[in-house]
Design a protein around this motif. Structure first.
Motif, PDB file in Angstrom:
ATOM      1  N   UNK A  57       5.810   6.602  -0.486  1.00 34.62           N
ATOM      2  CA  UNK A  57       5.952   8.134   0.679  1.00 34.62           C
ATOM      3  C   UNK A  57       4.460   7.942   0.102  1.00 34.62           C
ATOM      4  N   UNK A  58       3.377   8.020  -0.558  1.00 34.71           N
ATOM      5  CA  UNK A  58       2.210   8.053  -0.461  1.00 34.71           C
ATOM      6  C   UNK A  58       1.664   7.385   1.102  1.00 34.71           C
ATOM      7  N   UNK A  59       2.248   6.477   0.998  1.00 32.13           N
ATOM      8  CA  UNK A  59       1.601   6.304   2.726  1.00 32.13           C
ATOM      9  C   UNK A  59       1.754   6.812   3.538  1.00 32.13           C
ATOM     10  N   UNK A  60       3.027   7.514   3.613  1.00 30.58           N
ATOM     11  CA  UNK A  60       3.295   8.221   4.521  1.00 30.58           C
ATOM     12  C   UNK A  60       3.060   9.981   4.776  1.00 30.58           C
ATOM     13  N   UNK A  61       3.189   9.873   3.616  1.00 29.63           N
ATOM     14  CA  UNK A  61       1.959  11.073   3.485  1.00 29.63           C
ATOM     15  C   UNK A  61       0.469  11.455   3.707  1.00 29.63           C
ATOM     16  N   UNK A  62      -0.027  10.295   3.126  1.00 26.90           N
ATOM     17  CA  UNK A  62      -1.100   9.963   4.015  1.00 26.90           C
ATOM     18  C   UNK A  62      -1.641   9.529   5.093  1.00 26.90           C
ATOM     19  N   UNK A  63      -1.466   9.600   5.646  1.00 24.33           N
ATOM     20  CA  UNK A  63      -1.235   9.426   7.447  1.00 24.33           C
ATOM     21  C   UNK A  63      -0.826  10.586   7.741  1.00 24.33           C
ATOM     22  N   UNK A  64      -0.300  11.569   6.859  1.00 23.27           N
ATOM     23  CA  UNK A  64       0.133  13.113   8.087  1.00 23.27           C
ATOM     24  C   UNK A  64      -1.024  13.885   7.441  1.00 23.27           C
ATOM     25  N   UNK A  65      -1.879  13.549   6.423  1.00 25.12           N
ATOM     26  CA  UNK A  65      -2.765  14.541   6.153  1.00 25.12           C
ATOM     27  C   UNK A  65      -4.152  14.049   6.512  1.00 25.12           C
ATOM     28  N   UNK A  66      -4.324  12.310   6.208  1.00 20.64           N
ATOM     29  CA  UNK A  66      -5.585  11.894   7.188  1.00 20.64           C
ATOM     30  C   UNK A  66      -4.998  11.195   8.344  1.00 20.64           C
ATOM     31  N   UNK A  67      -4.650  10.910   9.075  1.00 25.60           N
ATOM     32  CA  UNK A  67      -4.274  10.102  10.327  1.00 25.60           C
ATOM     33  C   UNK A  67      -5.451   9.054  10.248  1.00 25.60           C
ATOM     34  N   UNK A  68      -6.689   9.309   9.753  1.00 29.40           N
ATOM     35  CA  UNK A  68      -7.142   8.309  10.673  1.00 29.40           C
ATOM     36  C   UNK A  68      -8.186   7.364   9.258  1.00 29.40           C
ATOM     37  N   UNK A  69      -7.161   7.514   7.928  1.00 29.85           N
ATOM     38  CA  UNK A  69      -7.666   6.803   7.143  1.00 29.85           C
ATOM     39  C   UNK A  69      -8.426   5.087   6.805  1.00 29.85           C
ATOM     40  N   UNK A  70      -9.076   4.898   7.023  1.00 31.92           N
ATOM     41  CA  UNK A  70      -9.216   3.676   6.899  1.00 31.92           C
ATOM     42  C   UNK A  70      -8.903   2.721   5.881  1.00 31.92           C
ATOM     43  N   UNK A  71      -8.349   1.901   6.485  1.00 38.05           N
ATOM     44  CA  UNK A  71      -7.457   0.679   5.683  1.00 38.05           C
ATOM     45  C   UNK A  71      -7.411   0.421   4.459  1.00 38.05           C
ATOM     46  N   UNK A  72      -9.148   0.643   3.879  1.00 35.45           N
ATOM     47  CA  UNK A  72      -9.715   0.010   2.208  1.00 35.45           C
ATOM     48  C   UNK A  72      -9.717   1.525   1.759  1.00 35.45           C
ATOM     49  N   UNK A  73      -9.482   3.196   2.507  1.00 40.28           N
ATOM     50  CA  UNK A  73      -9.239   4.330   1.915  1.00 40.28           C
ATOM     51  C   UNK A  73      -7.690   3.911   1.811  1.00 40.28           C
ATOM     52  N   UNK A  74      -6.680   3.841   2.281  1.00 40.72           N
ATOM     53  CA  UNK A  74      -5.558   4.039   2.272  1.00 40.72           C
ATOM     54  C   UNK A  74      -4.959   3.291   1.432  1.00 40.72           C
ATOM     55  N   UNK A  75      -5.169   1.908   0.815  1.00 37.35           N
ATOM     56  CA  UNK A  75      -5.068   1.323  -0.115  1.00 37.35           C
ATOM     57  C   UNK A  75      -5.738   1.384  -1.503  1.00 37.35           C
ATOM     58  N   UNK A  76      -6.632   2.006  -1.418  1.00 37.81           N
ATOM     59  CA  UNK A  76      -7.092   2.649  -2.829  1.00 37.81           C
ATOM     60  C   UNK A  76      -6.639   4.026  -3.180  1.00 37.81           C
ATOM     61  N   UNK A  77      -6.558   4.611  -2.319  1.00 38.89           N
ATOM     62  CA  UNK A  77      -5.303   5.629  -2.270  1.00 38.89           C
ATOM     63  C   UNK A  77      -3.812   5.292  -2.903  1.00 38.89           C
ATOM     64  N   UNK A  78      -3.232   4.241  -2.510  1.00 40.18           N
ATOM     65  CA  UNK A  78      -2.020   3.720  -2.762  1.00 40.18           C
ATOM     66  C   UNK A  78      -2.321   4.103  -4.352  1.00 40.18           C
ATOM     67  N   UNK A  79      -3.640   2.851  -4.912  1.00 45.96           N
ATOM     68  CA  UNK A  79      -3.687   2.542  -6.310  1.00 45.96           C
ATOM     69  C   UNK A  79      -3.612   3.188  -7.432  1.00 45.96           C
ATOM     70  N   UNK A  80      -4.128   4.455  -6.712  1.00 51.83           N
ATOM     71  CA  UNK A  80      -4.329   5.663  -7.780  1.00 51.83           C
ATOM     72  C   UNK A  80      -3.222   6.619  -8.267  1.00 51.83           C
ATOM     73  N   UNK A  81      -2.149   6.291  -6.927  1.00 50.26           N
ATOM     74  CA  UNK A  81      -1.069   6.807  -6.680  1.00 50.26           C
ATOM     75  C   UNK A  81       0.220   6.505  -8.151  1.00 50.26           C
ATOM     76  N   UNK A  82       0.005   5.606  -7.088  1.00 49.19           N
ATOM     77  CA  UNK A  82       1.068   3.781  -8.313  1.00 49.19           C
ATOM     78  C   UNK A  82       0.305   4.312  -9.610  1.00 49.19           C
ATOM     79  N   UNK A  83      -0.646   4.003 -10.482  1.00 49.69           N
ATOM     80  CA  UNK A  83      -1.434   3.710 -11.275  1.00 49.69           C
ATOM     81  C   UNK A  83      -1.074   5.720 -12.445  1.00 49.69           C
ATOM     82  N   UNK A  84      -1.614   7.014 -11.257  1.00 54.06           N
ATOM     83  CA  UNK A  84      -0.889   7.722 -12.102  1.00 54.06           C
ATOM     84  C   UNK A  84       0.487   7.884 -12.798  1.00 54.06           C
ATOM     85  N   UNK A  85       1.255   7.307 -11.480  1.00 49.98           N
ATOM     86  CA  UNK A  85       2.673   7.277 -12.157  1.00 49.98           C
ATOM     87  C   UNK A  85       3.289   7.298 -13.166  1.00 49.98           C
TER      88      UNK A  85
END
Length: 247
Positions: A55-83
């Protein structure tokens, strides 16, 4: 013919332990054995993590379609950690007094993990305080960092460094207190099977050592580059001002 005292002592010696956790003599209030199998619990936990990441991956791609892979992985880490911090560890902090008898999914997951650390079932002060701080502080702040990554907020790296340092510090203390009891007090909280020690206790907690270290380094270097650019700009402005004065 054995005496009543001898019979009592023999009966005590032959009686099975009240629970499967180590040390066997530790008291676990209201203990009830898990109903779900290990496979069911691990599949449930893994499926939950996979759903959160998807869900985080799909949402991030819709909000910021050109997000770099490293930023995307970091974002997914923080969402999973937060949960995990807010919901799973927050569940423990809220129910820590009666964890031995909890039979819902989170309760049984904690009892499965407790094979590697029985402190989670014995109302241990350090574990309770650590998990409470983690749930209250690092859970919500992880979500905020994730949001800052999607919006490219200028305060993202300072907050990322704070959260990563907090995660790292808590995990180091978690390991340190257990190892101190093991080596100096000769008290171990994990079962003798290697699986529980290496897979649950070491591997599952190692994520919050390795990844926060990497993110802390990234945020520190990003801050260094920002200050270096600012200093360069200040020197340029000062030089231009000096040139104007001479003219």
């Amino acid at each position: 013919m054995e005496t009543v005292l001898e019979a009592t002592l023999n009966g005590t010696k032959s009686s099975p332990p009240l629970h499967p956790y180590y040390p066997l003599e530790v008291e676990i209030a209201g203990y009830i054995a898990n109903e779900y199998s290990v496979i069911q619990l691990l599949l449930a936990f893994g499926s939950g993590c996979a759903a959160i990441l998807s869900v985080t991956y799909v949402a991030a791609k819709r909000i910021r379609s050109q997000i770099p892979t490293s930023e995307l992985l970091t974002l997914m880490w923080f969402v999973l950690s937060g949960c995990i911090h807010f919901f799973f560890e927050g569940y423990y902090a809220y129910n820590f007094k009666a964890m031995g008898g909890r039979q819902d999914l989170f309760g049984q997951l904690w009892k499965e993990y407790a094979y590697s650390d029985s402190r989670y079932l014995t109302q241990n002060a350090f574990v309770m305080c650590m998990e409470s701080i983690t749930a209250i502080c690092w859970g919500p702040l992880s979500f905020i960092v994730a949001h800052m990554i999607t919006t490219e907020h200028p305060l993202r790296h300072p907050l990322q460094a704070i959260v990563s340092l907090g995660q790292l510090y808590g995990d180091v203390l978690y390991y340190a207190t257990s190892m101190f009891d093991h080596y100096y007090l000769e008290k171990s909280y994990w079962r003798p099977e290697a699986y529980y020690y290496w897979c649950y206790y070491v591997f599952m907690n190692l994520f919050w050592i390795v990844i926060p270290l990497i993110l802390l380094y990234n945020s520190t270097t990003a801050g260094g580059r920002a200050f270096k650019a600012l200093q360069k700009m200040d020197r340029s402005l000062q030089a231009n001002g000096a040139i104007k004065k001479t003219l």
